[in-house]
Design an enzyme around this catalytic site. Sequence first.
Site, mmCIF file in Angstrom:
data_model
loop_
_atom_site.group_PDB
_atom_site.id
_atom_site.type_symbol
_atom_site.label_atom_id
_atom_site.label_comp_id
_atom_site.label_asym_id
_atom_site.label_seq_id
_atom_site.Cartn_x
_atom_site.Cartn_y
_atom_site.Cartn_z
ATOM 1 N N THR A 44 26.775 39.938 40.869
ATOM 2 C CA THR A 44 26.079 40.704 41.907
ATOM 3 C C THR A 44 26.277 40.079 43.276
ATOM 4 O O THR A 44 26.526 40.770 44.266
ATOM 5 C CB THR A 44 24.581 40.792 41.581
ATOM 6 O OG1 THR A 44 24.403 41.516 40.365
ATOM 7 C CG2 THR A 44 23.823 41.494 42.693
ATOM 8 N N GLN A 48 30.878 43.437 47.214
ATOM 9 C CA GLN A 48 30.987 43.682 48.649
ATOM 10 C C GLN A 48 30.661 45.129 49.012
ATOM 11 O O GLN A 48 29.978 45.395 49.992
ATOM 12 C CB GLN A 48 32.408 43.351 49.120
ATOM 13 C CG GLN A 48 32.776 41.893 48.969
ATOM 14 C CD GLN A 48 34.248 41.657 49.244
ATOM 15 O OE1 GLN A 48 35.039 42.586 49.345
ATOM 16 N NE2 GLN A 48 34.613 40.388 49.353
ATOM 17 N N GLU A 119 34.416 55.523 48.968
ATOM 18 C CA GLU A 119 35.349 54.699 48.215
ATOM 19 C C GLU A 119 36.139 55.572 47.249
ATOM 20 O O GLU A 119 35.906 56.774 47.135
ATOM 21 C CB GLU A 119 34.601 53.580 47.477
ATOM 22 C CG GLU A 119 33.900 52.613 48.429
ATOM 23 C CD GLU A 119 33.224 51.464 47.716
ATOM 24 O OE1 GLU A 119 33.146 51.493 46.473
ATOM 25 O OE2 GLU A 119 32.763 50.531 48.401
ATOM 26 N N HIS A 241 40.765 45.391 39.508
ATOM 27 C CA HIS A 241 40.597 45.775 40.906
ATOM 28 C C HIS A 241 41.953 45.667 41.581
ATOM 29 O O HIS A 241 42.660 44.675 41.427
ATOM 30 C CB HIS A 241 39.585 44.876 41.608
ATOM 31 C CG HIS A 241 39.095 45.454 42.897
ATOM 32 N ND1 HIS A 241 39.882 45.501 44.029
ATOM 33 C CD2 HIS A 241 37.917 46.021 43.243
ATOM 34 C CE1 HIS A 241 39.200 46.076 45.014
ATOM 35 N NE2 HIS A 241 38.010 46.399 44.563
ATOM 36 N N ARG A 287 40.659 53.501 40.787
ATOM 37 C CA ARG A 287 41.209 52.150 40.737
ATOM 38 C C ARG A 287 42.307 51.969 39.699
ATOM 39 O O ARG A 287 43.243 51.195 39.910
ATOM 40 C CB ARG A 287 40.077 51.150 40.457
ATOM 41 C CG ARG A 287 39.146 50.969 41.635
ATOM 42 C CD ARG A 287 37.978 50.074 41.308
ATOM 43 N NE ARG A 287 37.154 49.866 42.495
ATOM 44 C CZ ARG A 287 36.008 49.210 42.483
ATOM 45 N NH1 ARG A 287 35.542 48.695 41.359
ATOM 46 N NH2 ARG A 287 35.318 49.057 43.591
ATOM 47 N N HIS A 348 38.524 42.906 36.783
ATOM 48 C CA HIS A 348 37.365 43.086 37.665
ATOM 49 C C HIS A 348 36.105 43.556 36.950
ATOM 50 O O HIS A 348 35.022 43.045 37.212
ATOM 51 C CB HIS A 348 37.736 44.095 38.753
ATOM 52 C CG HIS A 348 36.662 44.345 39.761
ATOM 53 N ND1 HIS A 348 36.155 43.342 40.561
ATOM 54 C CD2 HIS A 348 36.010 45.486 40.123
ATOM 55 C CE1 HIS A 348 35.233 43.848 41.367
ATOM 56 N NE2 HIS A 348 35.121 45.141 41.117
ATOM 57 N N ARG A 383 35.601 53.138 35.536
ATOM 58 C CA ARG A 383 34.401 53.130 36.379
ATOM 59 C C ARG A 383 34.747 53.583 37.790
ATOM 60 O O ARG A 383 35.668 53.071 38.404
ATOM 61 C CB ARG A 383 33.806 51.725 36.438
ATOM 62 C CG ARG A 383 32.634 51.594 37.403
ATOM 63 C CD ARG A 383 32.148 50.162 37.457
ATOM 64 N NE ARG A 383 33.093 49.296 38.145
ATOM 65 C CZ ARG A 383 32.966 48.909 39.420
ATOM 66 N NH1 ARG A 383 31.953 49.347 40.154
ATOM 67 N NH2 ARG A 383 33.842 48.098 39.965
ATOM 68 N N LEU A 389 26.423 48.922 40.310
ATOM 69 C CA LEU A 389 25.092 48.463 40.710
ATOM 70 C C LEU A 389 24.056 49.561 40.493
ATOM 71 O O LEU A 389 22.897 49.283 40.157
ATOM 72 C CB LEU A 389 25.092 48.012 42.173
ATOM 73 C CG LEU A 389 25.698 46.637 42.455
ATOM 74 C CD1 LEU A 389 25.741 46.367 43.955
ATOM 75 C CD2 LEU A 389 24.913 45.536 41.752
#
Length: 540
Positions: A44, A48, A119, A241, A287, A348, A383, A389
Amino acid sequence: MSDSHRFDVVILGSGAAGLSVALQLRADISVAVVSKRELEEGNTRYAQGGISAVLDAGDSIASHVQDTLRAGGGLCDRDMVRQVVERGPAAIAWLLDQGVQFTRDDQAKDAGGFHLTREGGHTHRRVIHAADATGYEVQHTLETRVRARPNLALFENHIAIDIITAAKLGGHDNRCLGVYVLDRLGGQVETLLAPCVVIATGGASKVYLYTSNPDVSTGDGIAMAWRAGCRVANMEFMQFHPTCLYHPEAKSFLISEALRGEGARLLLPDGTRFMPAFDERGELAPRDIVARAIDHEMKRIGSDCVYLDISHQPADFVREHFPTIHARCLEYGIDITREPIPVVPAAHYTCGGVIADAHARTDVHGLYAVGETAYTGLHGANRMASNSLLECLVFAELAARDIERRLPQMAPVTGAPPWDESRVTQPDEEVVVSHNWDELRRFMWDYVGIVRTNKRLQRAKRRVDLLHQEIIEYYSNFHVSNDLLELRNLVDVADLIIRSAQARHESRGLHYTLDFPFQDPAQCTPTVLIPDNYRPRGAP
């Protein structure tokens, strides 16, 4: 002999998931929070980008759901996705109540005055953030709250060894009784007894040689739950990532996807942009697509890295929106306002994990899984950015409410055998642990990485089987240590990843194999592995 402590709930992990569960539980419930290092050291802290939630008037729940389903490659649980997305705004409101300071934008009246970024995979700006250090802000705020709560006992610098279950002690049911933990500084094993244990230990990206994750991400919770009799799902879907800083002195420093959300372009060493040739969304493709494109181009031209360039944006804009990344890159002599950033993909996020239901319950009665440790059906085969989060926050609240409802009816834990070290000795060759650790992470990177083949997976399986036998022998004869426990867990998790990848004879989401390069509609189901000691959970 080990010391014994009694609690209502034991929480393993001190990231956003674990600390949120602790703070969501009523103050009259006794809780132990176990952290492998200090409370703040976990994934966590290093996040970023931000947290995705529908906060803008021009956005919608339906759009967020659809974007998540699309990114998940057909393997998301639609009902679970909707549950999480619908609870997103309330989760952000709870963080604001805790004191989290998100970046404001007085012009963003339709977004409640908060700056939202976009994103990969998102069709709207819906990522709320605290500059480019959202994880640090969330972690620091929650940690401050946790340290002020008198009902919370903190076990920092303790690593969990195994879940204690009634089945392991010869009982007919498989209910949770607590956990054995090792004091990493004192070397003593302690017994934490509780009818409810929450696993919130994060993912397993440290199973790979190159990762964006801190050293603590060794798959402990997934391995412990598997050994306790819990099913796991979708372990073949390990997210890489696309953009980690490539520099010989930089360790696991992530270059946030938010840069691409603000117009950063991926370039070859000669300055050529390449992403539009792989996907019409360019740098904002999900990603898995971006990581494979970078991997393809690096191998095609024999380059050690590619470059991410945001220098065409105004320098003040870059410094204001990405102060952490700007400052860290300057430490390595890279001014991102004037030159591109050398980047490479790195392991990642663990999209699979311990199967958990809509209340975060696992197959073991009283054992919960929250956050990256869990497989809930939210992420599917990939994901979507900043949904992680959000998942932590939503399922932390759901787990806390379920524990509060069920705790009064749970049978009290009367005791468990103390940890027995009477027949073990000090290790005589600790080099075995460090050697096996290095070997594991290298062959996982080479054989079970971004692009896979049947032969590579077979090679990996043979090597992990040998390592598994060595670790069993080592674990049975010597005192436990932090490094040995982490290696034991990584070997178990590596085996689960390999077996899951071997079971999927297609390419979907994060699992890409040259032997089966296309999707197979017949395999549009989760990959579920069942341990030998699995017992179906009874009625709630």
